[in-house]
Structure formats: C-alpha cells, structure tokens
Design a protein around this motif. Sequence first.
Motif, PDB file in Angstrom:
ATOM      1  N   ARG A   1       0.841  -1.253  -0.159  1.00 46.14           N
ATOM      2  CA  ARG A   1       0.022   0.011   0.087  1.00 46.14           C
ATOM      3  C   ARG A   1       0.736   1.227  -0.030  1.00 46.14           C
TER       4      ARG A   1
ATOM      5  N   TYR B   1      -9.406  -2.624  12.837  1.00 45.58           N
ATOM      6  CA  TYR B   1      -8.077  -1.727  12.941  1.00 45.58           C
ATOM      7  C   TYR B   1      -7.946  -0.837  14.009  1.00 45.58           C
TER       8      TYR B   1
ATOM      9  N   SER C   1     -16.925   2.283  -1.395  1.00 44.17           N
ATOM     10  CA  SER C   1     -15.603   2.437  -1.004  1.00 44.17           C
ATOM     11  C   SER C   1     -15.532   2.702   0.575  1.00 44.17           C
TER      12      SER C   1
ATOM     13  N   SER D   1     -15.641  -0.135   2.425  1.00 44.13           N
ATOM     14  CA  SER D   1     -16.753  -0.826   3.005  1.00 44.13           C
ATOM     15  C   SER D   1     -15.782  -2.100   3.713  1.00 44.13           C
TER      16      SER D   1
ATOM     17  N   LYS E   1     -13.825  -4.250   1.102  1.00 40.97           N
ATOM     18  CA  LYS E   1     -13.351  -5.348   0.262  1.00 40.97           C
ATOM     19  C   LYS E   1     -12.284  -5.700  -0.042  1.00 40.97           C
ATOM     20  N   SER E   2     -11.065  -4.839   0.149  1.00 42.48           N
ATOM     21  CA  SER E   2      -9.646  -5.146   0.205  1.00 42.48           C
ATOM     22  C   SER E   2      -9.386  -5.968   1.181  1.00 42.48           C
TER      23      SER E   2
ATOM     24  N   HIS F   1     -16.276  -1.978  -9.169  1.00 47.88           N
ATOM     25  CA  HIS F   1     -17.271  -1.086  -9.030  1.00 47.88           C
ATOM     26  C   HIS F   1     -17.983  -0.974 -10.261  1.00 47.88           C
TER      27      HIS F   1
HETATM   28  N1  ATP Z   1      -4.109  -1.036   8.410  1.00 46.99           N
HETATM   29  C1  ATP Z   1      -5.157  -0.284   8.431  1.00 46.99           C
HETATM   30  N2  ATP Z   1      -5.226   0.467   9.570  1.00 46.99           N
HETATM   31  C2  ATP Z   1      -6.294   0.963   9.631  1.00 46.99           C
HETATM   32  N3  ATP Z   1      -7.380   1.160   8.932  1.00 46.99           N
HETATM   33  C3  ATP Z   1      -7.455   0.361   8.078  1.00 46.99           C
HETATM   34  C4  ATP Z   1      -6.402  -0.564   7.648  1.00 46.99           C
HETATM   35  N4  ATP Z   1      -6.613  -0.736   6.330  1.00 46.99           N
HETATM   36  C5  ATP Z   1      -7.849  -0.719   5.970  1.00 46.99           C
HETATM   37  N5  ATP Z   1      -8.304   0.229   6.985  1.00 46.99           N
HETATM   38  C6  ATP Z   1      -9.669   0.771   7.002  1.00 46.99           C
HETATM   39  O1  ATP Z   1     -10.729  -0.177   6.785  1.00 46.99           O
HETATM   40  C7  ATP Z   1     -11.653   0.305   5.958  1.00 46.99           C
HETATM   41  C8  ATP Z   1     -11.786  -0.540   4.724  1.00 46.99           C
HETATM   42  O2  ATP Z   1     -10.702  -0.617   4.054  1.00 46.99           O
HETATM   43  P1  ATP Z   1     -10.644  -1.441   2.521  1.00 46.99           P
HETATM   44  O3  ATP Z   1      -9.531  -0.780   1.938  1.00 46.99           O
HETATM   45  O4  ATP Z   1     -10.686  -2.496   2.878  1.00 46.99           O
HETATM   46  O5  ATP Z   1     -11.890  -0.554   1.513  1.00 46.99           O
HETATM   47  P2  ATP Z   1     -12.277  -0.884   0.282  1.00 46.99           P
HETATM   48  O6  ATP Z   1     -13.716  -1.477   0.294  1.00 46.99           O
HETATM   49  O7  ATP Z   1     -11.344  -1.840  -0.404  1.00 46.99           O
HETATM   50  O8  ATP Z   1     -12.638   0.545  -0.281  1.00 46.99           O
HETATM   51  P3  ATP Z   1     -12.000   0.947  -1.875  1.00 46.99           P
HETATM   52  O9  ATP Z   1     -13.431   0.451  -2.664  1.00 46.99           O
HETATM   53  O10 ATP Z   1     -11.953   2.454  -1.513  1.00 46.99           O
HETATM   54  O11 ATP Z   1     -10.749   0.059  -2.254  1.00 46.99           O
HETATM   55  C9  ATP Z   1     -11.299   1.545   5.599  1.00 46.99           C
HETATM   56  O12 ATP Z   1     -12.259   2.441   6.495  1.00 46.99           O
HETATM   57  C10 ATP Z   1      -9.850   1.961   5.870  1.00 46.99           C
HETATM   58  O13 ATP Z   1      -9.658   3.041   6.206  1.00 46.99           O
END
Ligand code: ATP
Lengths: 406, 232
Positions: free
Chosen positions: A404, B14, B44, B46, B48-49, B205
């Motif tokens: 990241r 987290y 975004s 939510s 997913k990653s 998306h």
């Molecule tokens: N290492 C971390 N430390 C703190 N918070 C985290 C960490 N990794 C993710 N988050 C939080 O977890 C939540 C989900 O993040 P994630 O990246 O899984 O979202 P996403 O669904 O993939 O979003 P996007 O569609 O924007 O990629 C977010 O609020 C993010 O800020």
Amino acid sequence: MSFVVTVAFRLMREGRFQTALILAGVTIGVAVVVYITAVVAGLQANIIDKTLSTQAHLVLKPREDENRRLIAPPAGGAVRAEVEKRTQRENTIDDWQQRLDAVRALPGIASGAAIASGPGFATRGGINKSVSLIGVELDDYARIVPLAPKLKAGAIALPTGTVMIGSELARELGLAPGSRLRLLSATGAAQTFTVGAVLDFGLRDLNRRWTLLPLRAAQSLLGYRLEVTELYFRADNLFEADALKARARALTGLDADSWQDNNAQLVVALRSQSASSMMIRVFVTFAVALGIASVLVVSVVQKQREIGILRAMGAPASRIRAIFLLQGALVGGVGSLLGTALGAAMAVGLSRIAITPDGSPLFPVVITPGLFYVTAGVASAVGVLSAFAPAWRAARLDPVEAIRHG
Amino acid sequence: MAEVIRLEGVRKGYGGGEAPWVEVLHGVDLVLHEGEFVSLAGPSGSGKSTLLNIMGLLEPPNDGALTIAGERAEALDDDARTRLRNRYLGFVFQFHHLLPAFSALENVLMPVFAGTGRLPAGAREHALALLERVGLAEHAGKRPVQLSGGQQQRVAIVRALANRPRLVLADEPTGNLDTQTAAEVFALMHDINREQGVTFLVVTHDERLAQDCPRRVNLVDGRIAPSPALVG
Ligand SMILES: Nc1ncnc2c1ncn2[C@@H]1O[C@H](COP(=O)(O)OP(=O)(O)OP(=O)(O)O)[C@@H](O)[C@H]1O
Ligand SMILES: [Mg+2]
C-alpha cells in the motif's frame, strides 16, 4: 540460479549507484586495513630483524651473588635488617659444555654457542682503545649472529691468532685485514693478533668496541681457564624465547634473559604500535560495517513495495532475509578483493618510495596469502553481520502495508 | 461442487493502542466453489480489500474461521500461510504491481520462483504458454515500463495463474484501465475461468462488468449480502 541469488543481483543492479558507493566504501576500508597491516608487519619484522642481528634470542648467565641474611627471623616474628646488595664478582660458568648440550637438546632451540667475554684494550702505535673481548667458537657463534652479511673486508674465519674487529675500531686504529693488533685485558695479560676481518655490526658503539677472537685466546687473556661467561641460544621461533627461558633456567640453574628482557623498550614500543594499528583496524571495520548497514537499510525502505509483492507471491520471510544477507556478503566479499588489491598496491608503492640511499627498500612490506584470506573472510562476515538488521527488517515487513505505502 | 474457500464469522478491525478500535468486517460468511466466477461490490471503504487480504492470507482475521482447500488457515504461522498462499492463491491488484527490475516473463515466473526458491523444469514453457494465451508472447522479454496499461494488467493476470492456483483474488483489476481495455481484460478473465476452471473473485465498481458475472455478492455494513440483482 536460485531465487535468492537472482533477486539479490537484480536489486543490486537496479541500485547501481548505491552499490557502487558501498563497494567503494568497503574497498577503501579494506585497503586501509591491508595497508596498515602490511606496513606495520614489515616495519616490525624489520626492526626485530635488525635488533636481533647482533643478539641471541636467549642468554644464560651465572647467577647473581646475593648476601645471605645472618639472622633468621624467629617464627611469627620479624627482624629489622638492612641487607646491602653486594658487588658482583666476575662470574663464570663452569661445566658449560654439558649445560650447552642440555639446552640445545630442548625442543624449540635451534642452536647454541658459548661466549667468554670481558673488558680489555686494543693498542696500536701508542693509541689505546677500550674494547669488549668476545671469545667465540666461530661455527657456533655464526649460527646465532649471522656474520656473512656484516663482512666489510677480509674473510669470516677465526684461526688461532686472528681477531675480527668492528669497522669503527678499524678506522680509529687504521687497521685492515692483515694488520697486527695488540689486545690487553684488565688482568694485564696481553697478546698480539692478526686482523682477519673487518665487520659492520650496524651500530656505531658495537663497531667501536666489539672484537671477536677465538674462545681459547679470550679465556687465557681474561684469566678464565676453561670457563665461559655466557651461553647464547637461538630459538626456532623468536617469540617463544620467553617460554624457553624458564625451562633453560630450570635445566641449568643459570640466570636466563630472553631478547625481550634485553630490549624491553623495543618490546613496549612494538606492542603499542601493534595495539594502535589494531585499534585503527577495528574502527575502520566498524565504519565499514555501519556503511554497509545504512546503505542496505535505505535499500530495504526503497524496495519495500517489491518486497511486499514478493511476499504476496509466496516468498517466505527466510528467503527475503537471505536476499539481503547475500547482498551484504557480496558487498563485503567483492569489496575485500578490490580492497586487498588496492591496499597491497599502496603498501608496495610505499616501499618503492621509502628507500635507503643505496636504493633498497627501507623496510620490506609483508603481504602474505594469509592476509588476503583473513581480510576476505572478515569482510564477508562483516558484510553479512551488517546486513542482519536490514535483512530482518525486510523479512518482517507486512506485505499489505508494504504494497500500500511502497 | 468442491469448496475452494470458506469464511465463517470472519471479523477484522483496525486500531487499538492510541487509535480507537474500528471494526471493518463484522462477521463475514462466504463460500466459493470450484470454477465459480464471483464479483464483489460494495461502497468505498466497506472493507473489500481487507476481505481479499484475509482470504489471500496476507493478514489474519481477528475472529472467525477460514478454510482453504479443506485446511483451516486462520491461525497458521507466517511460513505455513505463505506456502498455502503460494500454492493455492493468485493475486491481481488494482495497480499491476509487476516488479520493475524483471521482464514480463520473469514476473510471470516469480510465484513459482519465489515459492520453490528455484525454477523447476517446464516452468518457463508454462509461463510462455500463458503469455501466448493472452497475446503477449512477443513481449515476454520486455520490462513492465515498456508495456501499455492493458498489457501490464494482462501480465499480472498471467502471473496470478503461473503457479496453477485454485483461486484468483482480483482487487479492482480494471480500475485503472479505460472502458474498452477494462472490458477486454474482464473478458480474458472469464475465458480463463471457463478454460481452466480456476475460481475467480473479482472486486469491481463497474456495474456493466459485474452484470456478466454468474454470481454477485455485495459487502454491506461489514457483512456479505446477496446481490439484489440475484435476489430479484
Ligand atoms: N491498516 C489499516 N489500518 C487502519 N485502518 C485500515 C487499515 N486498512 C484498512 N483500514 C480501514 O478499513 C476500512 C476498509 O478498507 P478497505 O481498503 O478494505 O476498503 P475497500 O472496500 O477496499 O475500499 P475501496 O473501494 O476504496 O478500495 C477503511 O475504513 C480503511 O480506512
Ligand atoms: Mg479496496
């Protein structure tokens, strides 16, 4: 090629500039270490060599006379007494042949010789010079004090009735091989000798005073009958002289001095020189280690995205660690090869510049294969050790974070 | 159909220490079967990653059970997770994340190379065949910077397949591509799914791309909800 080797090489090639910098740092560090080691070893060997070219490694002498206490202290009590040092008689060693043979038989002793020496005068044409009368058996003596390199005129030989003298005495009395010279001892005995050789002992004082004559002649001049005053020995390894001293002393009941005892100041000087050169080497090694570590730490930070990707692809932490340890070893190993070459070249260059008026080097630099192996080994080990912190850091990276933020 | 991966009550949050604890996944239940092609959608942030990283054994869940190829995986140590990841899973990221110092072919070989520490016989031929399959055979020797975005992402897909995984996790693989190229890359993944029977979980998306997926799941409020399209 294995994954670890391939990736390590590729990362180093990608960071060419850093790799070049760190290699230069290691090379210079190793060169300094090699240079100092070679020059100091050369200097010291040369100084020891020069010093010992007129000395025995081990000298046995009669015990010193000591005054006995007249009153023994009562049990549990004390006696106040002043015990003066007594004047030493001109002591000699009898039974020397037996003792000489006994010490010669010790392992570690290369050769031995008996010396009968004492003060005397050399006279010619009404001029008196104070000299040391040194009676030797030439074959034995020459095995301890090499004479051939010292010969200036005449021939190395001591038939009855001949004497070999130092170059200063020859100059002062106008002597040359074939000249006649009268020697007197403190007892008043005198004898005329033919000069067989003029020698350069390397020291003005010795050149002025030393006269080498056959053992028998010296004994009769000095009034010793069959005794001698010292036994000289040469050790196989000159640094074992101190250890041999105690055994020779126990074997013969005589006093023993090693060359270190007789040259205490020189030994101290050599030791402190060795200590400071060791300090320099240690500090340079630390500086090199820190250099390697800091460059690798930077490289780990720069490559954290790649490291994260490799981890995500399924590279185990141990393999990531190995990549950076290998980089440390490569930098240390290659740097040490370049560094030993550079250091050796500098040392040889110095020996070309520092020359005596006659064009021979002031001192020989000592560059042994051992120096190469040790330096290469130490540098590689230092490389690996310095890479420990960066390598562990790389292996501990969280792949998600690394990808990241990388 | 055999299960490839099963998640039960998976929680992930987290924070802690200074930062407040924020839970992202509140108990995810999800089962993927062999040969499926599943799209994952959700707002975004939510998670997913985060979910993909847990399924991909890149980070452990705080709670819940994770079963991959019949093996419980949530509590494995780092080496065991790495081995399982290397053998059963492939990743495609939003950015291609190819290694810049290596050629396309070397990048494709990387999962095999990194996992075993050397290159087994036949690995090269397999990688070349895969590149050929996606029309990149003549670019095998090029560095990533010499390839277009679509080509880069196709190399990344091929890399994910190099170790013959059972499941490919793709996190917005087309998020960085123009519509035309995105459609092509998506179609390529569909084809490979059909040809090789590899299971795909693809975060996207893009509603139009998701429409083509036989199964669609949504991540809502930290839980899996069946897609309205499927329900309706
Ligand atoms: N290492 C971390 N430390 C703190 N918070 C985290 C960490 N990794 C993710 N988050 C939080 O977890 C939540 C989900 O993040 P994630 O990246 O899984 O979202 P996403 O669904 O993939 O979003 P996007 O569609 O924007 O990629 C977010 O609020 C993010 O800020
Ligand atoms: Mg995301």
